[in-house]
Design an enzyme around this catalytic site. Structure first.
Site, PDB file in Angstrom:
ATOM      1  N   SER A 182      37.223  -7.194  68.446  1.00 46.99           N
ATOM      2  CA  SER A 182      38.116  -6.222  67.813  1.00 46.99           C
ATOM      3  C   SER A 182      39.242  -5.760  68.727  1.00 46.99           C
ATOM      4  CB  SER A 182      37.307  -5.014  67.335  1.00 46.99           C
ATOM      5  OG  SER A 182      36.598  -4.421  68.407  1.00 46.99           O
ATOM      6  N   HIS A 210      36.542  -8.613  61.686  1.00 47.00           N
ATOM      7  CA  HIS A 210      37.964  -8.978  61.763  1.00 47.00           C
ATOM      8  C   HIS A 210      38.240 -10.430  61.370  1.00 47.00           C
ATOM      9  CE1 HIS A 210      39.023  -5.135  63.584  1.00 47.00           C
ATOM     10  NE2 HIS A 210      37.881  -5.248  64.226  1.00 47.00           N
ATOM     11  N   LYS A 239      38.310  -3.480  56.379  1.00 44.61           N
ATOM     12  CA  LYS A 239      39.466  -4.044  57.077  1.00 44.61           C
ATOM     13  C   LYS A 239      40.260  -4.921  56.113  1.00 44.61           C
ATOM     14  CE  LYS A 239      37.527  -2.601  61.273  1.00 44.61           C
ATOM     15  NZ  LYS A 239      36.408  -2.681  62.180  1.00 44.61           N
TER      16      LYS A 239
HETATM   17  C1  LIG Z   1      35.413  -1.770  62.579  1.00 44.06           C
HETATM   18  C2  LIG Z   1      34.251  -2.532  63.052  1.00 44.06           C
HETATM   19  C3  LIG Z   1      32.962  -2.201  62.627  1.00 44.06           C
HETATM   20  C4  LIG Z   1      32.685  -0.973  61.805  1.00 44.06           C
HETATM   21  O1  LIG Z   1      33.023  -1.156  60.477  1.00 44.06           O
HETATM   22  P1  LIG Z   1      33.318   0.142  59.578  1.00 44.06           P
HETATM   23  O2  LIG Z   1      33.179  -0.370  58.196  1.00 44.06           O
HETATM   24  O3  LIG Z   1      34.677   0.608  59.930  1.00 44.06           O
HETATM   25  O4  LIG Z   1      32.260   1.145  59.934  1.00 44.06           O
HETATM   26  C5  LIG Z   1      31.936  -3.020  63.011  1.00 44.06           C
HETATM   27  N1  LIG Z   1      32.138  -4.080  63.816  1.00 44.06           N
HETATM   28  C6  LIG Z   1      33.352  -4.407  64.267  1.00 44.06           C
HETATM   29  C7  LIG Z   1      33.511  -5.609  65.133  1.00 44.06           C
HETATM   30  C8  LIG Z   1      34.454  -3.639  63.906  1.00 44.06           C
HETATM   31  O5  LIG Z   1      35.655  -3.941  64.375  1.00 44.06           O
END
Ligand SMILES: *Cc1c(COP(=O)(O)O)cnc(C)c1O
Length: 382
Positions: A182, A210, A239
């Site tokens: 991320s 991602h 995302k």
């Molecule tokens: C953003 C993210 C999460 C968390 O997801 P949310 O739905 O925002 O709680 C988990 N793992 C990774 C790699 C992330 O970038």
């Protein structure tokens, strides 16, 4: 001042002295790209809304329609009465996308990781985690009570060494990694990781927060590694999907066990119906619009080419500047040009690696990408 307030103020003062204080900044997002902050309009390169689906008319309309049909909230845990009819449809779609037997939708990605890992690992077991894996993977691993061991980032040799060292004493073992990292934007070598995991009779969980909607024609990072055996495909609906929620895809018995035992599913209220409906509509857009899916990676590669950086592997490009102060200064300079790139500092990234983390989305005009490259260029030379 009472002692609790004094404690809070002293902690804040310490963070401020290290340029590590943070605060919320109200931000009006008009679409996947344009935002308003502090009375100024800017182009955001800090949203994870890679496909602009948070503002897609069909996605918004599906959310509104679901509220009309099922109400604003789920009313209870999914295991009680919160399992509204849209859940089954979304889980079937996600399983299909990941070529898995079944899926389970959680309240968020964080909740998913905090629930999945303790379902499959406990005291006496082993969880081996890439050192740069997301904070909620670490949270789930620690919550499990298993022995938790880090391996060097994307270093399959070190993973093998760590498993050779700790596997024998453990009951069972789980290897976990991000698919796309991320804060770095690089990709885990899932084929090699999967092979090493299998050699040590360890299971593999990949967090593809991602990758979904961006890589592998929208199916995610695993699609790039057809030979990898992944036991648990985890990800988020927050995302590229543009809404909110988390998920995991796996075999039917693995999902059945998660639905019985994952505490972050059992003891929390189900997602609002609107979120589930929005995700379903977003998956339709992803299936119907391959050009939109291809765009974020094309934009990030346009950017890395313009600056002579290594070719982007995902929609995320880090510009590592080192000191927190440097990242703050660079971000302020970009903001003055109407380009919003939120600086990322420890503890989100390791000490000494504060950075600009740039996220490209389908809606970024090429002209804006080029303007960002021009604005970032002076910071590369320092
Ligand atoms: C953003 C993210 C999460 C968390 O997801 P949310 O739905 O925002 O709680 C988990 N793992 C990774 C790699 C992330 O970038």
């Amino acid at each position: 001042m009472d002692t609790l307030t004094r404690y809070a103020q002293a902690k804040i003062d310490g963070l401020e002295a290290q340029s590590l204080a943070r605060g919320l900044k109200p931000t009006h997002r008009f679409d996947g790209v344009r935002v308003e902050r502090g009375g100024r309009q800017m182009i955001s390169f800090s949203c994870n809304d890679y496909l602009g689906l948070s503002h897609h008319p069909a996605v918004k309309a599906a959310a509104v329609a679901a509220i009309g049909l099922y109400g604003a909230g789920a009313g209870a845990s999914r295991l009680v009465t919160g399992d509204h009819p849209l859940y089954g449809r979304l889980e079937a779609r996600l399983a299909d996308l990941k070529s898995a037997e079944a899926a389970c939708v959680f309240g968020s990605g964080y909740l998913a990781n905090a629930g999945i890992i303790p379902t499959f690992a406990g005291p006496g077991d082993l969880v081996v985690v890439d050192e740069l894996a997301h904070a909620c993977i670490w949270a789930g691993a620690r919550l499990s009570g298993a022995e938790v061991v880090a391996f060097r980032h994307n270093d399959v040799g070190d993973l093998a060494a760590k498993l050779a060292q700790a596997r024998r004493a453990a009951g069972h073992a789980l290897v976990t990694t991000d698919g796309v990292f991320s804060m770095d934007g690089d990709i885990a070598p899932l084929d090699a990781i999967s092979q090493v995991a299998r050699e040590h009779s360890a299971w593999l969980m990949v967090d593809d927060a991602h990758g979904l909607g961006v890589l592998g024609g929208g199916a995610g990072t695993a699609r790039l590694f057809p030979d990898a055996h992944i036991d648990l495909h985890m990800g988020t609906l927050s995302k590229a999907i543009g809404g909110y929620g988390g998920y995991v895809c796996a075999t039917a018995p693995a999902i059945e066990l998660i639905k019985m035992r994952a505490r972050t599913l059992v003891y929390t209220t189900g997602l609002p119906p609107a979120s589930v409906a929005a995700a379903l509509a977003a998956l339709d857009v992803i299936a119907d619009e391959p050009a939109r899916v291809a765009a974020p990676l094309a934009k990030s590669r346009r950017f890395t080419a313009a600056l002579g950086l290594p070719e982007a592997q995902s929609a995320i490009v880090p510009i590592v500047l080192g000191a927190a102060e440097a990242a703050l200064a660079a971000a302020a300079a970009l903001e003055a040009e109407g380009l919003l790139v939120v600086p990322i500092r420890p503890p989100t990234v390791p000490a000494g690696t504060a950075r600009l983390r740039i996220a490209f989305t389908a809606g970024h005009p090429d002209e804006a990408v080029d303007r960002l490259a021009d604005a970032v260029r002076p910071w590369l030379a320092r």
